[in-house]
Design a protein around this motif. Sequence first.
Motif, mmCIF file in Angstrom:
data_model
loop_
_atom_site.group_PDB
_atom_site.id
_atom_site.type_symbol
_atom_site.label_atom_id
_atom_site.label_comp_id
_atom_site.label_asym_id
_atom_site.label_seq_id
_atom_site.Cartn_x
_atom_site.Cartn_y
_atom_site.Cartn_z
ATOM 1 N N GLY A 55 0.696 -1.161 0.047
ATOM 2 C CA GLY A 55 -0.006 0.133 -0.183
ATOM 3 C C GLY A 55 0.896 1.138 0.150
ATOM 4 N N GLU A 56 1.990 1.471 -0.138
ATOM 5 C CA GLU A 56 2.760 2.352 -0.274
ATOM 6 C C GLU A 56 3.223 2.914 -1.599
ATOM 7 O OE1 GLU A 56 7.172 2.431 1.226
ATOM 8 O OE2 GLU A 56 7.270 0.450 -0.055
ATOM 9 N N ILE A 57 3.617 4.200 -1.835
ATOM 10 C CA ILE A 57 4.293 4.614 -3.024
ATOM 11 C C ILE A 57 5.717 4.731 -2.774
ATOM 12 C CG2 ILE A 57 4.307 6.537 -4.776
ATOM 13 C CD1 ILE A 57 1.318 7.025 -4.092
ATOM 14 N N SER A 103 0.536 -12.819 -13.293
ATOM 15 C CA SER A 103 -0.224 -13.714 -12.577
ATOM 16 C C SER A 103 -0.355 -13.423 -11.168
ATOM 17 C CB SER A 103 -0.063 -15.161 -12.894
ATOM 18 O OG SER A 103 1.270 -15.718 -12.539
ATOM 19 N N ARG A 104 0.901 -13.124 -10.547
ATOM 20 C CA ARG A 104 0.877 -12.530 -9.258
ATOM 21 C C ARG A 104 0.496 -11.374 -8.880
ATOM 22 N NH1 ARG A 104 3.536 -16.609 -6.634
ATOM 23 N NH2 ARG A 104 4.851 -18.039 -7.965
ATOM 24 N N GLY A 105 0.169 -10.345 -9.869
ATOM 25 C CA GLY A 105 -0.302 -9.064 -9.606
ATOM 26 C C GLY A 105 0.948 -8.080 -9.906
ATOM 27 N N ILE A 106 2.033 -8.300 -10.480
ATOM 28 C CA ILE A 106 3.077 -7.488 -10.551
ATOM 29 C C ILE A 106 2.970 -7.005 -11.999
ATOM 30 C CG2 ILE A 106 5.444 -7.174 -10.523
ATOM 31 C CD1 ILE A 106 5.635 -9.693 -8.820
ATOM 32 N N ASN A 107 2.669 -5.693 -12.275
ATOM 33 C CA ASN A 107 2.688 -5.229 -13.641
ATOM 34 C C ASN A 107 3.332 -3.753 -13.786
ATOM 35 O OD1 ASN A 107 0.301 -6.315 -15.571
ATOM 36 N ND2 ASN A 107 -0.197 -6.502 -13.362
ATOM 37 N N PHE A 186 1.068 -4.923 -7.388
ATOM 38 C CA PHE A 186 2.218 -4.246 -7.369
ATOM 39 C C PHE A 186 2.394 -3.534 -8.806
ATOM 40 C CE2 PHE A 186 6.749 -4.005 -7.377
ATOM 41 C CZ PHE A 186 7.221 -3.604 -6.132
ATOM 42 N N LEU A 187 2.429 -2.568 -8.987
ATOM 43 C CA LEU A 187 2.288 -1.452 -10.168
ATOM 44 C C LEU A 187 3.673 -0.720 -10.189
ATOM 45 C CD1 LEU A 187 0.999 -1.038 -12.958
ATOM 46 C CD2 LEU A 187 -0.510 0.547 -11.699
ATOM 47 N N ILE A 188 4.394 -0.750 -11.432
ATOM 48 C CA ILE A 188 5.522 -0.092 -11.563
ATOM 49 C C ILE A 188 5.434 0.843 -12.342
ATOM 50 C CG2 ILE A 188 7.880 -0.384 -12.002
ATOM 51 C CD1 ILE A 188 7.956 -3.302 -11.276
ATOM 52 N N PHE A 189 5.639 2.208 -12.312
ATOM 53 C CA PHE A 189 5.702 3.298 -13.283
ATOM 54 C C PHE A 189 7.172 3.705 -13.598
ATOM 55 C CE2 PHE A 189 1.389 3.433 -11.403
ATOM 56 C CZ PHE A 189 0.617 3.890 -12.490
ATOM 57 N N ASP A 190 7.326 3.634 -14.840
ATOM 58 C CA ASP A 190 8.715 3.950 -15.258
ATOM 59 C C ASP A 190 8.622 5.467 -16.050
ATOM 60 O OD1 ASP A 190 11.342 4.154 -16.118
ATOM 61 O OD2 ASP A 190 11.255 2.510 -17.311
ATOM 62 N N GLU A 191 8.960 6.623 -15.288
ATOM 63 C CA GLU A 191 9.090 7.834 -16.124
ATOM 64 C C GLU A 191 7.662 8.069 -16.550
ATOM 65 O OE1 GLU A 191 11.237 10.058 -16.086
ATOM 66 O OE2 GLU A 191 12.878 9.298 -14.898
ATOM 67 N N VAL A 219 5.502 1.531 -7.450
ATOM 68 C CA VAL A 219 6.934 1.694 -7.567
ATOM 69 C C VAL A 219 6.950 2.734 -8.565
ATOM 70 C CG1 VAL A 219 8.952 1.008 -7.978
ATOM 71 C CG2 VAL A 219 7.771 -0.544 -6.647
ATOM 72 N N TYR A 220 7.528 4.025 -8.065
ATOM 73 C CA TYR A 220 7.391 5.209 -9.047
ATOM 74 C C TYR A 220 8.844 5.715 -9.334
ATOM 75 C CZ TYR A 220 5.549 9.620 -11.012
ATOM 76 O OH TYR A 220 5.412 10.593 -11.822
#
Length: 517
Positions: A55-57, A103-107, A186-191, A219-220
């Motif tokens: 739940g963190e950024i 499938s584990r929820g990591i995008n 778990f969502l990663i934003f790259d720039e 993850v930002y």
Amino acid sequence: MTGLNDVSHRHDAEVEALSGGPVAKGAPILELRGLHKRYGTVEALRPASITFLSGEIHAIVGENGAGKSTLIKLLTGVIRRTSGEIVWCGQSVPLSDPNEAISRGINAVHQEVVLCPHLTVAANMFLGDEMNRRGLMRKRAMTDAAQAVLNDLGFNLPASALLSDLTIGQQQLVATARAAMRGTQFLIFDEPTAYLTRQESAQLFRLIRRLQGQGVTIVYISHRMEEVFELADRVSVLRDGTHVGTRLIGETNDAELISMMINRSIEQVYHKETLPIGKPIVETRGLSGPGFQDISLTVRAGEIVGLYGLIGAGRSEFALGLYGREKVTAGEILFEGKTVDIRNERVAMDLGIALAPESRRDQGLCLNLPIGLNINLPVFDRLSNGLTINRKREIANADRQISDLKIKTPTRRVLASAMSGGNQQKIVIGKWLSHGAKLFIFDEPTVGVDVGTKAEIYRLFSKLLEEGAGIILISSYLPEVYELADTLHVFRQGRLVASHAYRTASHEDVLTQAIGV
């Protein structure tokens, strides 16, 4: 009508089955323990240990080459680690391929959009998870569902449009919507804001906070410090492929993070020499054209003239008119005191005007050509002996620019497409240094580059000024033009609405003038 929650709910059962059970907010959801990636003798990521909380950024910052891209690829299963352990929801997992990560929820939402431009927005959003009935694809149902999700997210985009008809920034929002509706934990934003307008960035930030409120860990990754401090709860710093520290956002500042990233102070980043201002190089009088009206300004030798404004304010359009890429409909251009007719780019180049355009990938580089060829493109006539190119001079010129600009490449023969954003920008600049221009137009020169590369580009500006050139610096990043420009012009709705000498106006004044409030 369906919305984001209704569509993403279809993925929840599969994600939950592989997640190892729910994780309490604030507890570790993903742990990297001594994660290591080696390519032959090159260590792309040295043993790194980072913990991400549910739940963190969590922001990640670092220079180009610090290991951020490698980390993303490891977490999304694109590449396999050399050693170390990844612990997901309390369980050690292989993350051996992208399907397992998803499938584990990591995008991840990548800086460069990796969707299908020939398909519609809706088709891209449901790609790999299409709605079917009796073997037939339900295109209308997917379009309606996709439109409902876009509306729910506040993205003013048509689900039925071809992706290729959208701007790069709009395509980025589509990629974000696709990731958000896939049941991600778990969502990663790259720039993510590199190509977004101010309004689009605000929409994205609202979505990120909404996802966080639903328990998603974000993850930002960004080079823009103001975004990190606006969004993040914690920030981790990578340098030279390893993790050098994590800080609570309320217990750190720009100066500390920059020092951790590059071992330089913030004062050394915005490097500006005090140089004497010389004679006018270019002067425009009432210049008008598509997207700009009645622009009068002067650029002198040894001077940086900054153009600031919101996206669409007319700054880039004015620069393209001055460079001959767009037709000027009224007004006058004087170059070194003489009236000139810059009817095309060839005339501009012959006069000594160079343009490093906003989109380096689309307009500034030949991506399918090697670095050396890109650098030498404007000067092959000088490197030839009649009908043939002097191979020794060609190699010497390319290698000199690669060395002087610290372009990180093993050889000049590497394709430009394989380079990082910062190194691609250096290639664009390097080819015009070879040309020996008198007026340099830099349009958004530091978009998507790290703090260290920014410092190198700013020092390059000083070198150009010392040699008697003038610079037009166009930037949407106010601190950049504020700290570097000797004269700062503010654009709004195609017009020049205010001008300021170095540091004679506050940030608030400049922004107010640009917005028009």
